[in-house]
Design a protein around this motif. Structure first.
Motif, PDB file in Angstrom:
ATOM      1  N   PHE A  19     -30.115   4.945  11.177  1.00 56.26           N
ATOM      2  CA  PHE A  19     -30.477   3.735  10.427  1.00 56.26           C
ATOM      3  C   PHE A  19     -31.608   4.031   9.440  1.00 56.26           C
ATOM      4  O   PHE A  19     -31.553   3.633   8.269  1.00 56.26           O
ATOM      5  CB  PHE A  19     -30.889   2.637  11.402  1.00 56.26           C
ATOM      6  N   LEU A  20     -32.634   4.752   9.912  1.00 52.11           N
ATOM      7  CA  LEU A  20     -33.757   5.079   9.025  1.00 52.11           C
ATOM      8  C   LEU A  20     -33.296   5.948   7.861  1.00 52.11           C
ATOM      9  O   LEU A  20     -33.764   5.781   6.722  1.00 52.11           O
ATOM     10  CB  LEU A  20     -34.856   5.788   9.819  1.00 52.11           C
ATOM     11  N   ALA A  21     -32.374   6.870   8.129  1.00 48.38           N
ATOM     12  CA  ALA A  21     -31.866   7.725   7.049  1.00 48.38           C
ATOM     13  C   ALA A  21     -31.132   6.882   6.005  1.00 48.38           C
ATOM     14  O   ALA A  21     -31.272   7.111   4.792  1.00 48.38           O
ATOM     15  CB  ALA A  21     -30.936   8.789   7.628  1.00 48.38           C
ATOM     16  N   LYS A  22     -30.364   5.896   6.458  1.00 46.76           N
ATOM     17  CA  LYS A  22     -29.649   5.025   5.516  1.00 46.76           C
ATOM     18  C   LYS A  22     -30.620   4.165   4.721  1.00 46.76           C
ATOM     19  O   LYS A  22     -30.402   3.904   3.528  1.00 46.76           O
ATOM     20  CB  LYS A  22     -28.659   4.139   6.273  1.00 46.76           C
ATOM     21  N   VAL A  23     -31.681   3.698   5.387  1.00 45.47           N
ATOM     22  CA  VAL A  23     -32.687   2.894   4.687  1.00 45.47           C
ATOM     23  C   VAL A  23     -33.316   3.711   3.559  1.00 45.47           C
ATOM     24  O   VAL A  23     -33.455   3.235   2.420  1.00 45.47           O
ATOM     25  CB  VAL A  23     -33.765   2.394   5.672  1.00 45.47           C
ATOM     26  N   GLU A  37     -23.204   2.994   3.260  1.00 45.36           N
ATOM     27  CA  GLU A  37     -22.199   2.280   4.034  1.00 45.36           C
ATOM     28  C   GLU A  37     -22.813   1.901   5.382  1.00 45.36           C
ATOM     29  O   GLU A  37     -22.998   2.741   6.251  1.00 45.36           O
ATOM     30  CB  GLU A  37     -20.957   3.149   4.237  1.00 45.36           C
ATOM     31  N   TRP A  38     -23.160   0.624   5.519  1.00 45.90           N
ATOM     32  CA  TRP A  38     -23.778   0.153   6.761  1.00 45.90           C
ATOM     33  C   TRP A  38     -22.704   0.002   7.827  1.00 45.90           C
ATOM     34  O   TRP A  38     -21.605  -0.479   7.560  1.00 45.90           O
ATOM     35  CB  TRP A  38     -24.473  -1.191   6.536  1.00 45.90           C
ATOM     36  N   HIS A  39     -23.039   0.390   9.055  1.00 43.28           N
ATOM     37  CA  HIS A  39     -22.108   0.291  10.174  1.00 43.28           C
ATOM     38  C   HIS A  39     -22.532  -0.843  11.108  1.00 43.28           C
ATOM     39  O   HIS A  39     -23.616  -1.415  10.973  1.00 43.28           O
ATOM     40  CB  HIS A  39     -22.061   1.618  10.943  1.00 43.28           C
ATOM     41  N   ASN A  40     -21.648  -1.129  12.065  1.00 43.15           N
ATOM     42  CA  ASN A  40     -21.956  -2.193  13.033  1.00 43.15           C
ATOM     43  C   ASN A  40     -23.229  -1.886  13.811  1.00 43.15           C
ATOM     44  O   ASN A  40     -23.970  -2.796  14.188  1.00 43.15           O
ATOM     45  CB  ASN A  40     -20.783  -2.373  14.001  1.00 43.15           C
ATOM     46  N   SER A  41     -23.492  -0.604  14.062  1.00 41.72           N
ATOM     47  CA  SER A  41     -24.696  -0.229  14.809  1.00 41.72           C
ATOM     48  C   SER A  41     -25.971  -0.559  14.030  1.00 41.72           C
ATOM     49  O   SER A  41     -27.045  -0.681  14.610  1.00 41.72           O
ATOM     50  CB  SER A  41     -24.670   1.260  15.156  1.00 41.72           C
ATOM     51  N   ASP A  42     -25.868  -0.689  12.706  1.00 39.12           N
ATOM     52  CA  ASP A  42     -27.028  -1.036  11.878  1.00 39.12           C
ATOM     53  C   ASP A  42     -27.263  -2.542  11.843  1.00 39.12           C
ATOM     54  O   ASP A  42     -28.351  -2.989  11.479  1.00 39.12           O
ATOM     55  CB  ASP A  42     -26.838  -0.544  10.435  1.00 39.12           C
ATOM     56  N   ARG A  43     -26.235  -3.293  12.202  1.00 38.64           N
ATOM     57  CA  ARG A  43     -26.276  -4.743  11.999  1.00 38.64           C
ATOM     58  C   ARG A  43     -27.386  -5.415  12.806  1.00 38.64           C
ATOM     59  O   ARG A  43     -28.008  -6.379  12.335  1.00 38.64           O
ATOM     60  CB  ARG A  43     -24.922  -5.327  12.372  1.00 38.64           C
TER      61      ARG A  43
END
Length: 332
Positions: A157-161, A171-177
């Motif tokens: 999540f931090l890497a995507k942020v 691409e956000w996943h359900n685990s990020d929600r």
């Protein structure tokens, strides 16, 4: 205890070794660690004594080097499988004999370190360690796996942020929600948000202001919210997105329309239809067209959208439509 005894104690939670130098008062001892620093310890602060040899502070580094190769936590599983069958407890000296076939001071300390750090196979009872029941070990393994998964998802999540903050597509996943929802709730409801803790954790890790305004700004910077996000709409808890199941059914209808239950429907797609709507209108629900008839007359058609054409009674689209069966007009 005598001068030269090697002991272990904890300093700010860290494991430290030192050599006993001299008694201080009736109960305390002054000890010298490998850095030459002295510490005054009460017997309760001493977590382990290495017996069998006397040491000097300069010997500590060498002693730790001797211990290091034997600190393989996986070896405890083999010992646990043996001891759980026998149903017996064991002390560090016995564990050294079981694991290493030796009871030298360094190997006894290695066994003690493994046992004292272990949170899975053994539990301490006095100076001994009892093997945990298999059911408890399985439950602890499951908890450790779940925590490891949570940590992986957190780092992902931090890497995507960071990627989104650098204006790169994400691409956000359900685990990020869950964490994104927490930020949204905190930005919307402030201190009343039930997901306040994970939102604060995210903001603190990113060195952002740990306030609702800080959460709002982060969502804007991530491209998830507009700078003029309508918080009043969000506070009303009116859904502004569709569940994934509804989107899946809608997408399926585009490729495979459900059977038309209206037998009297006419195909009028040959007519040119005009609508009177604003340029930004997303839902065009009515239109008009004019048909020139063979006898010179004209027929005026008024077309009304029929969303139920795409519904099957009781499917995901139908149930979602029932849940949303009202029109809401806000000041904005």
């Amino acid at each position: 205890m005598e001068k030269g005894t090697l002991i272990e104690f904890r300093l700010h939670g860290d494991r430290r070794l030192a050599v006993a130098e001299r008694p201080e008062g009736k109960k305390h001892w002054i000890v010298i660690d490998e850095r030459g620093q002295s510490h005054t310890l009460h017997p309760r602060q001493i977590t382990y004594q290495i017996v069998g040899e006397l040491y000097k502070p300069a010997d500590i580094a060498r002693f730790l080097q001797e211990v290091q190769p034997y600190l393989d936590a996986s070896s405890l599983e083999v010992a646990w499988e043996i001891l759980i069958e026998e149903g017996t407890a064991i002390d560090p000296k016995g564990m050294a004999r079981l694991l290493f076939s030796d009871q030298s001071p360094s190997l006894c300390y290695a066994a003690y370190t493994l046992l004292s750090d272990d949170k899975l196979y053994f539990k301490q009872k006095g100076e001994s360690y009892e093997p945990r029941p298999p059911s408890q070990v399985n439950e602890l393994k499951h908890q450790l796996e779940m925590e490891a998964q949570r940590q992986r998802e957190w780092q992902d999540f931090l890497a995507k942020v960071e990627q989104a903050l650098a204006n790169n597509p994400v691409e956000w996943h359900n685990s990020d929600r869950t964490r994104l929802d927490a930020l949204e709730r905190f930005a919307t409801l402030g201190e009343e948000a039930s997901y306040r803790a994970p939102a604060l954790e995210t903001l603190a890790t990113l060195h952002r202001s740990e306030t609702p305004q800080g959460a709002l700004q982060l969502l804007v910077d991530l491209g998830l919210w507009s700078p003029h996000e309508n918080l009043f709409l969000r506070r009303s808890q009116i859904p502004v997105e569709f569940p994934s199941k509804v989107l899946e059914v809608a997408q399926h209808c585009l490729h495979s329309p459900p059977p038309d239950l209206e037998s009297n429907r006419l195909d009028l797609t040959h007519l040119k239809v005009y609508t009177i709507d604003d340029e930004s209108t997303a839902e065009i629900d009515d239109g008009i067209s004019v048909e020139n008839l063979p006898d010179g007359q004209q027929r005026l058609w008024i077309h009304i959208a029929d969303p139920t054409r795409w519904l099957l009674p009781g499917d995901a689209l139908d149930l979602e439509a029932r849940r949303r069966s009202t029109t809401l007009y806000l000041p904005t």
